[in-house]
Design a protein around this motif. Structure first.
Motif, PDB file in Angstrom:
ATOM      1  N   ILE A  62       0.977  -1.340   0.295  1.00 50.76           N
ATOM      2  CA  ILE A  62      -0.087  -0.041  -0.020  1.00 50.76           C
ATOM      3  C   ILE A  62       0.961   1.372  -0.119  1.00 50.76           C
ATOM      4  CG2 ILE A  62      -1.604   1.419   1.555  1.00 50.76           C
ATOM      5  CD1 ILE A  62      -2.872  -1.118   2.090  1.00 50.76           C
ATOM      6  N   LEU A  63       1.799   1.347   0.874  1.00 52.36           N
ATOM      7  CA  LEU A  63       2.749   2.392   0.892  1.00 52.36           C
ATOM      8  C   LEU A  63       3.562   2.526  -0.272  1.00 52.36           C
ATOM      9  CD1 LEU A  63       3.842   1.764   4.596  1.00 52.36           C
ATOM     10  CD2 LEU A  63       2.549   3.657   3.666  1.00 52.36           C
ATOM     11  N   SER A  64       3.905   1.569  -0.758  1.00 50.57           N
ATOM     12  CA  SER A  64       4.657   1.679  -2.107  1.00 50.57           C
ATOM     13  C   SER A  64       3.897   2.046  -3.160  1.00 50.57           C
ATOM     14  CB  SER A  64       5.376   0.184  -2.536  1.00 50.57           C
ATOM     15  OG  SER A  64       6.259  -0.359  -1.690  1.00 50.57           O
ATOM     16  N   ALA A  65       2.730   1.821  -3.248  1.00 51.51           N
ATOM     17  CA  ALA A  65       1.666   2.187  -4.393  1.00 51.51           C
ATOM     18  C   ALA A  65       1.660   3.725  -4.284  1.00 51.51           C
ATOM     19  CB  ALA A  65       0.380   1.646  -4.231  1.00 51.51           C
ATOM     20  N   LEU A  66       1.593   4.359  -2.965  1.00 46.89           N
ATOM     21  CA  LEU A  66       1.387   5.749  -2.803  1.00 46.89           C
ATOM     22  C   LEU A  66       2.444   6.533  -3.055  1.00 46.89           C
ATOM     23  CD1 LEU A  66      -0.985   5.428   0.399  1.00 46.89           C
ATOM     24  CD2 LEU A  66      -1.648   6.110  -1.948  1.00 46.89           C
ATOM     25  N   LEU A  67       3.727   5.866  -3.133  1.00 44.51           N
ATOM     26  CA  LEU A  67       5.075   6.570  -3.679  1.00 44.51           C
ATOM     27  C   LEU A  67       4.749   7.546  -4.872  1.00 44.51           C
ATOM     28  CD1 LEU A  67       8.025   4.782  -2.512  1.00 44.51           C
ATOM     29  CD2 LEU A  67       7.666   7.009  -1.798  1.00 44.51           C
ATOM     30  N   SER A  68       3.872   6.977  -5.554  1.00 43.71           N
ATOM     31  CA  SER A  68       3.453   7.769  -6.767  1.00 43.71           C
ATOM     32  C   SER A  68       3.140   9.086  -6.680  1.00 43.71           C
ATOM     33  CB  SER A  68       2.545   6.855  -7.998  1.00 43.71           C
ATOM     34  OG  SER A  68       1.266   7.360  -7.121  1.00 43.71           O
ATOM     35  N   GLY A  69       2.846   9.399  -5.355  1.00 44.87           N
ATOM     36  CA  GLY A  69       2.324  10.818  -5.147  1.00 44.87           C
ATOM     37  C   GLY A  69       0.838  11.093  -5.284  1.00 44.87           C
ATOM     38  N   LYS A  70       0.150  10.085  -5.932  1.00 41.82           N
ATOM     39  CA  LYS A  70      -1.078  10.222  -6.475  1.00 41.82           C
ATOM     40  C   LYS A  70      -2.117   9.804  -5.190  1.00 41.82           C
ATOM     41  CE  LYS A  70      -0.486   9.990 -11.319  1.00 41.82           C
ATOM     42  NZ  LYS A  70      -0.952   9.087 -12.584  1.00 41.82           N
ATOM     43  N   ALA A  71      -3.256  10.280  -5.215  1.00 45.79           N
ATOM     44  CA  ALA A  71      -4.315   9.679  -4.154  1.00 45.79           C
ATOM     45  C   ALA A  71      -4.867   8.701  -4.710  1.00 45.79           C
ATOM     46  CB  ALA A  71      -5.429  10.995  -3.751  1.00 45.79           C
ATOM     47  N   PHE A 113       9.983  20.159 -15.408  1.00 48.40           N
ATOM     48  CA  PHE A 113      10.218  19.376 -16.683  1.00 48.40           C
ATOM     49  C   PHE A 113       9.034  18.844 -17.237  1.00 48.40           C
ATOM     50  CE2 PHE A 113      14.427  18.483 -14.273  1.00 48.40           C
ATOM     51  CZ  PHE A 113      14.980  19.423 -14.612  1.00 48.40           C
ATOM     52  N   THR A 114       8.096  18.292 -16.605  1.00 45.68           N
ATOM     53  CA  THR A 114       6.722  17.696 -16.902  1.00 45.68           C
ATOM     54  C   THR A 114       5.964  18.912 -17.746  1.00 45.68           C
ATOM     55  OG1 THR A 114       6.624  16.531 -15.053  1.00 45.68           O
ATOM     56  CG2 THR A 114       4.501  16.908 -16.218  1.00 45.68           C
ATOM     57  N   GLU A 115       5.868  20.262 -17.101  1.00 44.30           N
ATOM     58  CA  GLU A 115       5.156  21.227 -17.853  1.00 44.30           C
ATOM     59  C   GLU A 115       5.901  21.822 -19.211  1.00 44.30           C
ATOM     60  OE1 GLU A 115       5.225  24.218 -15.231  1.00 44.30           O
ATOM     61  OE2 GLU A 115       3.544  23.618 -14.299  1.00 44.30           O
ATOM     62  N   SER A 116       7.162  21.314 -19.403  1.00 42.15           N
ATOM     63  CA  SER A 116       8.112  21.531 -20.714  1.00 42.15           C
ATOM     64  C   SER A 116       7.778  20.363 -21.536  1.00 42.15           C
ATOM     65  CB  SER A 116       9.440  21.628 -20.446  1.00 42.15           C
ATOM     66  OG  SER A 116       9.893  22.789 -19.414  1.00 42.15           O
ATOM     67  N   GLY A 117       7.069  19.398 -21.270  1.00 41.15           N
ATOM     68  CA  GLY A 117       6.927  18.470 -22.201  1.00 41.15           C
ATOM     69  C   GLY A 117       8.069  17.304 -22.296  1.00 41.15           C
ATOM     70  N   TRP A 118       9.128  17.522 -21.205  1.00 36.70           N
ATOM     71  CA  TRP A 118      10.187  16.714 -21.451  1.00 36.70           C
ATOM     72  C   TRP A 118      10.134  15.305 -20.821  1.00 36.70           C
ATOM     73  CZ3 TRP A 118      14.447  20.789 -19.521  1.00 36.70           C
ATOM     74  CH2 TRP A 118      14.332  21.749 -20.806  1.00 36.70           C
ATOM     75  N   LEU A 119       9.043  15.362 -19.643  1.00 37.88           N
ATOM     76  CA  LEU A 119       8.852  14.265 -19.158  1.00 37.88           C
ATOM     77  C   LEU A 119       7.392  13.963 -19.033  1.00 37.88           C
ATOM     78  CD1 LEU A 119      10.580  14.741 -15.634  1.00 37.88           C
ATOM     79  CD2 LEU A 119      11.442  13.732 -17.774  1.00 37.88           C
ATOM     80  N   ARG A 120       7.010  12.704 -19.028  1.00 33.33           N
ATOM     81  CA  ARG A 120       5.465  12.367 -19.222  1.00 33.33           C
ATOM     82  C   ARG A 120       5.224  11.333 -17.992  1.00 33.33           C
ATOM     83  NH1 ARG A 120       2.543   8.285 -21.259  1.00 33.33           N
ATOM     84  NH2 ARG A 120       4.305   7.848 -22.569  1.00 33.33           N
ATOM     85  N   ARG A 121       4.387  11.523 -17.058  1.00 33.99           N
ATOM     86  CA  ARG A 121       4.157  10.418 -16.180  1.00 33.99           C
ATOM     87  C   ARG A 121       3.138   9.492 -16.662  1.00 33.99           C
ATOM     88  NH1 ARG A 121       3.431  13.182 -10.243  1.00 33.99           N
ATOM     89  NH2 ARG A 121       2.909  11.015  -9.745  1.00 33.99           N
ATOM     90  N   GLU A 122       3.301   8.128 -16.324  1.00 35.69           N
ATOM     91  CA  GLU A 122       2.093   7.301 -16.576  1.00 35.69           C
ATOM     92  C   GLU A 122       0.857   7.527 -15.824  1.00 35.69           C
ATOM     93  OE1 GLU A 122       3.107   3.302 -16.345  1.00 35.69           O
ATOM     94  OE2 GLU A 122       4.220   3.274 -18.123  1.00 35.69           O
ATOM     95  N   PRO A 123      -0.248   7.419 -16.269  1.00 32.64           N
ATOM     96  CA  PRO A 123      -1.508   7.462 -15.489  1.00 32.64           C
ATOM     97  C   PRO A 123      -1.660   6.959 -14.220  1.00 32.64           C
ATOM     98  CG  PRO A 123      -2.067   7.369 -17.785  1.00 32.64           C
ATOM     99  CD  PRO A 123      -0.504   6.861 -17.639  1.00 32.64           C
ATOM    100  N   ALA A 124      -1.068   5.776 -14.339  1.00 32.76           N
ATOM    101  CA  ALA A 124      -1.029   5.004 -12.897  1.00 32.76           C
ATOM    102  C   ALA A 124       0.364   4.377 -12.769  1.00 32.76           C
ATOM    103  CB  ALA A 124      -1.917   3.822 -13.292  1.00 32.76           C
ATOM    104  N   GLY A 125       0.710   4.504 -11.630  1.00 29.66           N
ATOM    105  CA  GLY A 125       2.159   4.142 -11.310  1.00 29.66           C
ATOM    106  C   GLY A 125       3.126   5.061 -11.221  1.00 29.66           C
ATOM    107  N   ARG A 126       4.443   4.547 -11.101  1.00 28.55           N
ATOM    108  CA  ARG A 126       5.323   5.618 -10.735  1.00 28.55           C
ATOM    109  C   ARG A 126       6.289   5.929 -11.936  1.00 28.55           C
ATOM    110  NH1 ARG A 126       8.688   3.285  -5.762  1.00 28.55           N
ATOM    111  NH2 ARG A 126       9.654   5.597  -5.924  1.00 28.55           N
ATOM    112  N   ILE A 127       5.937   5.188 -13.042  1.00 23.54           N
ATOM    113  CA  ILE A 127       7.171   5.249 -14.115  1.00 23.54           C
ATOM    114  C   ILE A 127       7.212   6.504 -14.854  1.00 23.54           C
ATOM    115  CG2 ILE A 127       7.577   4.449 -16.379  1.00 23.54           C
ATOM    116  CD1 ILE A 127       7.079   1.639 -15.233  1.00 23.54           C
TER     117      ILE A 127
END
Length: 229
Positions: A22-31, A197-211
């Motif tokens: 559970i704790l590891s899943a929440l390391l994505s920063g998402k609720a 970096f995300t706002e610049s379009g350099w990074l894209r977070r997966e909708p689910a997970g931490r990648i």
């Protein structure tokens, strides 16, 4: 009973396999909802509710209600830092999960550690800032601080230092990267860089997970911004 903080209780809360998932899943920063966390942990909803209650009582999680759903998050960046540090210790001591697959290289390359970037690129950024004299050891600012040259560099790439300085959160903190086993940058600046970096379009977070996926342009720009002498 000895005086001081009770690390045994924190250890017991984190040590249960289901609660660790559970704790590891929440390391994505998402609720995430209780149902989503039950799926992540491989347990029933009723069992998840029991574990979530214990984690809440132990101060490791917070919750917010929206409509008929309850959303859970880590209680703060310090909880994420402890989890990442424990993962690093487990990796160094050989306590690794047996499940491997194509996602593992992606997790090692770039991922979210609560609210900042972790993985190979994040370690490169930390090394670059440190070796170029932009980060220095500080005894009164949580261990790390930006130098005058570092402040100029960070302001030059569009980070609002005034907002970071006004925050009660430490601006710069070293966070041990579990996959690289070296430090990456956490704190207010680490979070601000991930957002930038995300706002610049350099990074894209997966909708689910931490990648985190780094675009070809993003990789070129980041390597240009953060050369390692």
């Amino acid at each position: 009973m000895k005086d001081g903080p009770d690390i045994a209780r924190i250890g017991a809360l984190m040590g249960d396999p289901a609660r660790a998932n559970i704790l590891s899943a929440l390391l994505s920063g998402k609720a995430l909802t209780a149902t989503e966390l039950a799926t992540e942990a491989g347990i029933t909803g009723q069992t998840a509710s029991s574990h979530l209650k214990k984690l809440m009582e132990g101060g490791l999680l917070t919750q917010a209600k929206q409509g008929r759903h309850r959303y859970f998050t880590l209680a703060g960046p310090e909880v994420g830092a402890v989890l990442e540090a424990v993962m690093g210790l487990a990796a160094r001591k050989g306590h690794l999960r047996t499940r491997t697959g194509p996602r593992d290289p992606q997790m090692r390359a770039a991922r979210v550690c609560y609210d900042h970037l972790a993985g190979d690129m994040a370690v490169r950024i930390f090394d670059s800032l440190q070796k170029r004299g932009f980060l220095a050891v500080s005894t009164d600012k949580g261990g790390l601080a930006l130098t005058a040259d570092g402040e100029g560099f960070v302001s030059g790439i569009g980070i609002d230092l005034g907002a970071l300085t006004a925050s009660r959160r430490p601006m710069c903190r070293a966070c041990l990267d579990w996959s690289e086993r070296r430090n990456h940058l956490a704190g207010g600046l680490g979070a601000a860089l991930l957002t930038r970096f995300t706002e610049s379009g350099w990074l894209r977070r997966e909708p689910a997970g931490r990648i985190v996926h780094i675009s070809p342009k993003g990789e070129a720009e980041l390597k240009k911004l953060f050369p390692v002498p």
